[in-house]
Structures are given as structure tokens and as C-alpha cells.
Design a protein around this motif. Structure first.
Motif, PDB file in Angstrom:
ATOM      1  N   GLN A  12       0.834  -1.206   0.000  1.00 38.27           N
ATOM      2  CA  GLN A  12       0.000   0.000   0.000  1.00 38.27           C
ATOM      3  C   GLN A  12       0.870   1.257   0.000  1.00 38.27           C
ATOM      4  O   GLN A  12       0.584   2.229  -0.707  1.00 38.27           O
ATOM      5  CB  GLN A  12      -0.939   0.007   1.203  1.00 38.27           C
ATOM      6  N   PHE A  46       2.313   1.611  -3.400  1.00 34.45           N
ATOM      7  CA  PHE A  46       1.255   2.037  -4.315  1.00 34.45           C
ATOM      8  C   PHE A  46       0.996   3.542  -4.184  1.00 34.45           C
ATOM      9  O   PHE A  46       0.920   4.276  -5.174  1.00 34.45           O
ATOM     10  CB  PHE A  46      -0.016   1.248  -3.981  1.00 34.45           C
ATOM     11  N   GLN A  63       7.154  -3.983  -8.230  1.00 33.53           N
ATOM     12  CA  GLN A  63       7.151  -5.231  -8.997  1.00 33.53           C
ATOM     13  C   GLN A  63       7.731  -6.371  -8.144  1.00 33.53           C
ATOM     14  O   GLN A  63       7.227  -7.491  -8.142  1.00 33.53           O
ATOM     15  CB  GLN A  63       7.975  -5.059 -10.275  1.00 33.53           C
ATOM     16  N   TRP A  86       5.182  -7.994  -5.748  1.00 36.05           N
ATOM     17  CA  TRP A  86       4.264  -8.961  -6.375  1.00 36.05           C
ATOM     18  C   TRP A  86       4.992 -10.256  -6.731  1.00 36.05           C
ATOM     19  O   TRP A  86       4.458 -11.355  -6.534  1.00 36.05           O
ATOM     20  CB  TRP A  86       3.610  -8.353  -7.622  1.00 36.05           C
ATOM     21  N   ASP A  87       6.211 -10.110  -7.222  1.00 37.81           N
ATOM     22  CA  ASP A  87       6.971 -11.318  -7.578  1.00 37.81           C
ATOM     23  C   ASP A  87       7.221 -12.166  -6.333  1.00 37.81           C
ATOM     24  O   ASP A  87       7.053 -13.376  -6.339  1.00 37.81           O
ATOM     25  CB  ASP A  87       8.315 -10.928  -8.217  1.00 37.81           C
ATOM     26  N   TRP A  95      -4.005  -9.694 -10.970  1.00 38.68           N
ATOM     27  CA  TRP A  95      -4.236  -9.848  -9.540  1.00 38.68           C
ATOM     28  C   TRP A  95      -4.533  -8.467  -8.983  1.00 38.68           C
ATOM     29  O   TRP A  95      -3.946  -7.466  -9.411  1.00 38.68           O
ATOM     30  CB  TRP A  95      -2.979 -10.369  -8.833  1.00 38.68           C
ATOM     31  N   GLU A  96      -5.394  -8.447  -8.045  1.00 44.31           N
ATOM     32  CA  GLU A  96      -5.589  -7.183  -7.344  1.00 44.31           C
ATOM     33  C   GLU A  96      -5.717  -7.447  -5.855  1.00 44.31           C
ATOM     34  O   GLU A  96      -6.078  -8.542  -5.437  1.00 44.31           O
ATOM     35  CB  GLU A  96      -6.781  -6.390  -7.881  1.00 44.31           C
TER      36      GLU A  96
END
Lengths: 89, 330, 406
Positions: free
Chosen positions: A17, A20, A56, A59-60, A76-77
Motif C-alpha cells: 500500500q 502504491f 514489482q 508482487w513477484d 491480480w488485485e
């Protein structure tokens, strides 16, 4: 179609978050910062690169850790309120 | 429950607490008002406390004043002559400097913080006189956190002097340091709760300071739009009428009701002046009261090293000076 | 795979520091219920005041008053969008300074607006929205049907209703903020129009209707019964029409109408004192409701200014306020106390003395009427769901309406 495929911990949620929010902040700052403000402009460009990489990377890392279901052309969210991960296809 | 009626006999009557009396023109309470005030006190079963100016009152006042048991508060060296010699143990002399002699059993010494520091050694000499000393700091609102150490230090020095007196078998009484050692619950000013003030105009006020503010048209707010036109809380004709009376009580003061700086004045006038809410103390008042509380704790512990003393009193160690800073624990 | 986020819940659950710029005290409208009694065209915030204020706030990053993870920069008027150029400059400066100073709020800020919507479509406003899209929260106030809206929300000179000028901007707003909610205010004269107004707003595509009765003492005898009747009609309409699945109306909440424990439920309702507001003169307030233009009978409660900072003694009472201390006995003993709100500013304005510790109770009967209708709503809804065997499904997916903390 939207399907719940997993959940992350609150700490993991906080990490993405924050990234983001930072990415959004940098993008909107980029709209107003002029290149002639050299010092700040260079700081921004560097930060955008670093934040993008971290984003990135999260997420990986999470995909690796949790082995979420995936789909071709799917996304994906994450729901920041429930920490749930959804597959949207 | 009301217990005391403070009667300000004249506009120039001596200030005996935190607030200075800025009124310079004499304005004696009319005899009729005085009589009605005394009658009010009698009917409400209140102990009368007269506050005198520094001049002798007209003769006809003496018999009225002495028509009821009373306590006199007067400027140092200006003991009122009312023709009676039944001096009350509770009479109070008020000084703005270190006095040579103190007649009454109680002395209120009103000093600014810096004057207090300057005269700290002179103040020590008062402790041994067997009188009760009430030191009242007149510029609490100016107290800054940078002065905390200086205050701790002077109280510590006074503790040493007081301890010596205890060792000699004396029981000195000095409000800032010995009161807390004796208290098991809050014992504050209680203006509007246990005492009320009657001014020369025949109106009631929470305390004399609210009367001074009204007379001086001191605006009660920082932005100074509206004068505080009326601070009175009733008059002799209609009786007492205190708006929001619950807010004067300890239970309605979130910062104070669980506090154990029991000797704190909880000055409503300072509260209103500094925080704008009567039930909310300022940072300055809290910090000073806690420095005193902690110094009292030190004194109590030192006295107990010499012998048993007030075994029922327990002043615990705390790590804050302003209860506001730990309010979430309340 | 591309990764996106999804969230439509209130940002940071209301736990962010709220900092408000009173950019102007002017407004195109003169709403009849408006609590801003001192609106004027003169007090427009100069840029220098805004800049000095921002610098003051950002210079105090580590001060306990600003030690919040997140921040909401709130813009209020009058009508804030009348000062869109100033707002744009302020927001650019905030973003740049947060970044330049490596301030932790750069990772967590929002710009928030409550607007009458009249100039929402104008280029300057739209350019601003595009530029700051990811950090904006904008609410447009529309009171319901044209009749209800125009009853109160009228232009200041002509007294012409503003409905038509607002409603034309609703589609654009909802396109940009699909989860946008509106705030409806109910005064005595509005009661007969509540049901039709809420349904009208749903019809416009607004899914979240936050609605409250005014805190001021404006209520007439019998208003509570009329109010109850309206809310029951609204309950029927929402349940029978199936709106409860996708729409919300803050009047109905399962959390209201319960007795409250004096120790466990002792928190203050209002955030005044934790918030910070600044006006055109550079004066600071615990909430905009304590600025002079919001007060009928009392002086402004100024807690400092942008040059000298906050006088912390002036916020001590706000930060020590609790429910029990400020409430009269009837509130403490009330069997349906939960959800009964108060506004600290109105409490102060209506108090007998200079205090924030005297709770105004003008809405008492209205709250009780709301509780009765609310009980009816939930009893009826759950019975319907049980009969249709849908209760479990509803419980799992329902939108929780949280009490709106001011």
C-alpha cells in the motif's frame, strides 16, 4: 470475473500500500515538476525507478511465496481493507 | 457544599491568591450590602472571610463586621482594628515581599517566580517562625519548561531546611511542600463549590479574580471580540445562580479527577485564562503542581528515615509532570 | 500479469490527521440551514498565508500533534472551488515540499473537498481533478429532489434554487468518483421530503447517501413523529425496492439505539482538537466550526496562528473531552444512546458558559424517532431475508454503514 485466490499479512499489505501510494504520488508530482528544477527532477526520476522496482518485486515475491492461481490476460488485485488477493480475468 | 463566604470589603482589598488586584480606586462595600451579605452567610451557614483593604474602614463598619464569627485577610502590618481582640487562628496576612514580622498565624506570600528564586534563602527563615506559610506564585502563566529544573532545585533546597526543622521536633507548614504529605485526597481552591465571593457591588463571583476581570473589562478570550461583560454568578437579591455548576467539581475535570497532586490549587481563574475551560488546567499549573508533589514525596521519604511519619500516606513514584501527557492511561 | 488495487472504503478509516484550509468565506449559495453565519466575499486566503501554514505544519513533522501516519488536506469554504487557482497552487506546493523534505506523508495523503457542485464542470476544476486524480476525495452536496434541494440551497442574491446547476454535474462527478457519496442535511422544513429525496439520489446513481439532522435547536413540536413516519416510509421503499443490496443511507445502522457503558463507551464523538484549520488571516482553529463565521453567540476559539504556532493550552480541553463528562444525566441514562451525535462547535456555541463540556441536546427527540424507525427497518429487512433464505448471503456481503465521526 473476480475470484479470491489468497490473502497476505497486514504487514505485507502495508508494504504494497505504501509503495502504491508512493508510486501515485510520484506520477502526479511528475506532472508538475519541470526539468529545470534539476535537483528535484533527478531525485524524482531516481525515486520512480526505485519505487517501480520495489513494487514489482513485492508482487513477484508474494506470488512466489503464496503460489496464487493465475490466468492468461488476468490481473491480480489486492483489497487494502481485507488484505485479500483476487484474480480478475 | 458551600462552606465559606469571602466578602471583598473594598475594591482595593488585598489580593491574596494568583491574581493581582488591579483596582486602584477605593470603592467600599455599602453597609447595607455588607449586612445583607452577612445575613446570607448566616442563613447558608457559611464561615465569613473578610478581605480588607490597606486603609482603616469607617468606624461604623466595625460592629457590623464583628456581628458574626469571621476570618480576616489583610495586608501585612495592617491588622484591622474592629475593637475586638478575638483574633482568629485562621486570620491571614498577605505580603508581596519577605516581611520582618508576621502577626497572624497564616502568611500568604505573593511572589513572582523570579522573585521567589531570588529570595529563596529569606523564605527559609520564615519556616522556623511557627506560622503557616502559603507561597503563591503570581505569574504561573509565564512558567516555561526551561524553568522546571530551577523549580525542582529550589524546592529541594527548601526540603533540606524543612527536614532540619522536623529533626528538631518542629512541624513547619509550607503549602508547596508539606501540604501534600498530609493529604489523602484533593484539597484545592474549590471556588464556586466550597466557597463563593461577594463583591462590593452586591454580586457573587466564583472568586475575587473574576470580579477584578469584570471591573477591568478583561476580555476572556484571546481574540478579544467580546468583553466579559458579566462574570457574576448571582447577587444578594436573587441568590446564587452558577451556570454549569457541575463543571466546577472535581469529577467533571478529566485531567484532575485521577490526579494525585492533591495540594494543587486547581485555580479556575487560571484555567479560564489559559485553557478557556474552567475545568481544564494549563500545562503550567499541572507541571508546577507535580514538581511540588514530587518534592513532597522526597521530603516525606527523608522524614521517614528519621522516624515514623504519616504512615497512611503513600505518594507513589511517577514519570510525568503533566497528566495530559499520559491521559490515555486514564 | 498486471496488478491493480481495489478499495472503496473510507481512506485510512478516518485515522489520518485532518488539516483544513478555509480558502474563502464566500459561496454562490445562501443555504437556509447553513451554520456559517458570517460568510463574506472579503476573507479569501492569500497565497502567503497558505504557504506559511504549510511550512509550519511540515516543519513540525515529529511533533505529537502531527505524528499521524497519513494526512487529509481538506479544503472548505464557503465554496472551495471558487478558489481553484489558489487550491491548485497549494496542492502543487504540498506535493513538492513533501517530496523535497522526504516527509513521510508523501506516501499517504489525500486532498478532500466538499463542494456545492456548481462549478464542478469548469475547466480549471477539471484540470485540477485530472492532475491530482489519485489523491482526491470530492463530495458534491445535493439534497434530493428539486423541490427539497431548492427549499434550502438557493443562490444568495436571487434566492433561485440551485438544483438544476448541480444535478447537471452529477454524471461527470460519478464518472470520476463512482463511489462518491453525498451529504444531505435535514432541517425542520425538509422532513416531508426525506423519502423521495433519498430515492431520487439513488436514482441519480449516488450509492452512498450520508444524511443527518442539523444539530441546532430548530425543531418544532411534532417534528420527531413526522420524521419517524418519513423514515419508516423510506425503510419500506428501500426494502421493498431492494435498494439495500447496493445502496446505503446513513440513517439506518445496526450500531445505533443501544445503551452505552459509561466506561467502555466513553470516547468523544468529535475530532475537534485533533484536526487543525486555518483561515485567511492565518488564525488556527481546532475545527472550522470554531471560526468566527461559524458561530452565532460565541467568540472564535483561536488556538494560535501561523507565525506563533499552536498554543497547546488552548487544545487541552478538546483532547481530554469524553462523552460522560460533557453529557447531561438524561443522555447517560438514555436507553438508546448509541449513534446520537453531537457537534463540538454547536455544543460550544449553545453552551451557557465558555466551555466545550456542555453537550447540546436539541436533537434528542429526533434521535429517538430515528432509533424507532431504524429498529423497524432492521426487523423488517431481516424477516424478509429469512423468508427468502437470503440472510446469510446478505450478512456476508453487506455494506457496513459506520457512524460518521465528524
Amino acid at each position: 470475473m473476480k475470484k479470491k485466490v489468497g490473502q497476505v499479512t497486514p504487514e505485507e499489505k502495508n508494504e504494497i500500500q505504501q509503495l502504491f501510494e508512493r508510486r501515485n504520488g510520484l506520477n502526479e508530482l511528475a506532472k508538475i515538476l519541470k526539468a529545470d528544477n534539476t535537483e528535484l527532477y533527478e531525485k524524482l526520476v531516481k525515486d520512480m525507478g526505485e519505487t517501480g522496482t520495489k513494487f514489482q518485486g513485492w508482487w513477484d515475491r508474494m506470488a512466489q511465496k503464496y503460489q496464487w492461481e493465475s490466468a492468461e490476460n488476468g490481473n491480480w488485485e489486492i483489497n487494502f481493507d481485507t488484505n485479500e488477493i483476487y484474480l480478475v480475468s | 457544599m458551600l462552606q465559606y463566604l469571602v466578602i471583598i470589603l473594598d475594591d482595593t482589598s488585598v489580593a491574596y491568591c494568583h491574581a493581582d488586584n488591579p483596582l486602584e480606586e477605593r470603592n467600599l462595600m455599602p453597609l447595607e450590602t455588607l449586612k445583607k451579605g452577612i445575613l446570607f452567610g448566616m442563613k447558608q451557614n457559611l464561615m465569613i472571610q473578610y478581605v480588607f483593604p490597606d486603609y482603616a474602614l469607617p468606624e461604623e463598619y466595625a460592629s457590623i463586621i464583628e456581628s458574626i464569627d469571621n476570618v480576616k485577610i489583610y495586608p501585612i502590618g495592617k491588622k484591622p482594628d474592629t475593637g475586638l481582640n478575638d483574633e482568629s487562628e485562621a486570620d491571614v496576612e498577605v505580603a508581596m515581599d519577605i516581611p520582618e514580622n508576621v502577626d497572624a498565624q497564616n502568611l500568604v506570600l505573593r511572589l513572582s517566580f523570579s522573585e521567589m528564586l531570588k529570595q529563596k534563602d529569606e523564605i527559609v527563615k520564615l519556616f522556623a517562625q511557627g506560622k503557616r506559610i502559603n507561597l503563591c506564585i503570581t505569574d504561573v502563566e509565564q512558567f516555561a519548561d526551561e524553568q522546571i529544573e530551577a523549580y525542582k532545585q529550589v524546592l529541594n533546597e527548601w526540603n533540606t531546611a524543612l527536614l532540619d526543622l522536623y529533626k528538631q521536633g518542629q512541624s513547619p507548614q509550607f503549602n508547596l511542600l508539606t501540604d501534600r504529605m498530609m493529604l489523602e485526597k484533593m484539597h484545592n481552591c474549590e471556588a464556586g463549590v466550597s466557597n463563593i465571593t461577594l463583591a462590593p457591588n452586591g454580586k457573587f463571583y466564583l472568586c475575587p479574580a473574576f470580579y477584578y476581570d469584570e471591573r477591568m473589562q478583561v476580555f476572556n478570550q484571546m481574540n478579544h471580540h467580546q468583553p466579559s461583560s458579566d462574570n457574576s454568578v448571582g447577587d444578594l437579591e436573587k441568590g446564587l445562580d452558577i451556570p454549569n455548576p457541575q463543571l466546577l467539581k472535581l469529577n467533571y475535570a478529566p485531567l484532575c479527577r485521577k490526579c494525585d497532586a492533591y495540594q494543587c490549587r486547581r485555580c479556575l481563574w487560571l484555567n479560564r485564562k489559559l485553557t478557556w475551560d474552567l475545568n481544564t488546567p494549563s500545562h503550567q499549573q499541572c507541571v508546577m503542581a507535580h514538581i511540588e508533589r514530587n518534592a513532597s514525596r522526597d521530603l516525606l521519604n527523608d522524614i521517614r528515615k528519621v522516624g515514623e511519619f504519616m504512615p497512611e500516606i503513600n505518594i507513589k513514584e511517577i514519570d510525568y509532570l503533566d497528566p495530559f501527557d499520559v491521559r490515555k492511561e486514564f | 500479469m498486471t496488478k491493480i488495487k481495489d478499495s472503496n472504503e473510507p481512506w485510512k478509516g478516518g485515522m489520518a490527521k485532518n488539516i483544513t484550509f478555509i480558502v474563502t468565506k464566500d459561496c454562490q449559495l445562501a443555504c437556509k440551514y447553513c451554520y456559517l453565519v458570517g460568510k463574506n466575499v472579503k476573507e479569501r486566503m492569500p497565497w502567503e498565508v497558505a504557504k506559511t501554514f504549510i511550512d509550519y505544519v511540515l516543519d513540525h513533522e515529529t511533533d505529537p500533534d502531527f505524528a499521524y501516519e497519513s494526512v487529509v488536506w481538506d479544503f472548505i469554504g464557503g465554496e472551495p472551488f471558487l478558489e481553484i487557482e489558489l487550491i491548485d497552487k497549494i496542492c502543487d506546493y504540498i506535493k513538492t515540499e513533501l517530496f523535497r523534505r522526504n516527509h513521510h506523508w508523501f506516501n499517504s495523503y489525500r486532498f478532500s473537498f466538499s463542494t456545492n457542485g456548481i462549478n464542478y464542470h469548469e475547466k480549471a476544476v477539471q484540470d485540477f481533478i485530472k492532475k491530482n486524480r489519485e489523491h482526491l476525495s470530492i463530495g458534491i452536496t445535493i439534497d434530493g429532489t428539486e423541490k427539497k434541494h431548492d427549499l434550502n440551497r438557493v443562490y444568495k442574491i436571487t434566492e433561485k434554487g440551485s438544483y438544476k446547476d448541480v444535478v447537471k454535474n452529477i454524471p461527470l462527478w460519478l464518472e470520476q468518483f463512482p463511489f462518491g457519496g453525498t451529504k444531505v442535511t435535514i432541517s425542520s422544513a425538509d422532513i416531508p421530503y426525506i423519502t423521495e429525496s433519498v430515492l431520487h439520489l439513488y436514482g441519480l446513481g449516488i450509492h452512498e447517501v450520508n444524511i443527518n439532522v442539523v444539530f441546532e435547536d430548530v425543531w418544532q413540536e411534532g417534528d420527531d413523529l413526522k420524521f419517524e413516519e418519513q423514515l419508516m416510509q423510506l425503510a419500506d421503499a428501500i426494502i421493498d425496492g431492494g435498494y439495500y443490496q447496493d445502496y446505503s443511507c446513513s440513517f439506518f445502522s445496526e450500531l445505533i439505539g443501544k445503551p452505552m457503558d459509561p466506561e467502555r463507551d466513553n470516547q468523544n464523538w468529535c475530532g475537534a482538537g485533533k484536526m487543525l484549520s486555518v483561515d485567511a488571516a492565518g488564525n488556527l482553529y481546532p475545527c472550522t466550526r470554531f471560526a468566527q463565521y461559524s458561530l452565532r453567540d460565541k467568540d472564535a476559539w483561536i488556538i494560535g496562528n501561523i507565525k506563533d504556532g499552536i498554543d497547546k493550552n488552548k487544545i487541552r480541553s478538546f483532547l481530554t473531552l469524553d462523552r460522560v463528562t460533557q453529557s447531561p444525566q438524561k443522555c447517560l441514562e438514555c436507553e438508546v444512546a448509541s449513534g446520537c451525535a453531537w457537534c463540538q462547535g454547536e455544543n460550544y456555541d449553545a453552551a451557557q458558559t465558555h466551555t466545550v463540556f456542555q453537550r447540546a441536546t436539541a436533537i434528542c427527540l429526533m434521535h429517538k424517532a430515528r432509533v424507532r424507525a431504524n429498529n423497524y427497518y432492521w426487523n423488517k429487512l431481516y424477516r424478509k431475508l429469512e423468508l427468502e433464505d437470503l440472510r446469510e448471503q446478505y450478512e456476508a456481503n453487506k455494506r457496513e454503514v459506520k457512524p460518521e465521526i465528524c
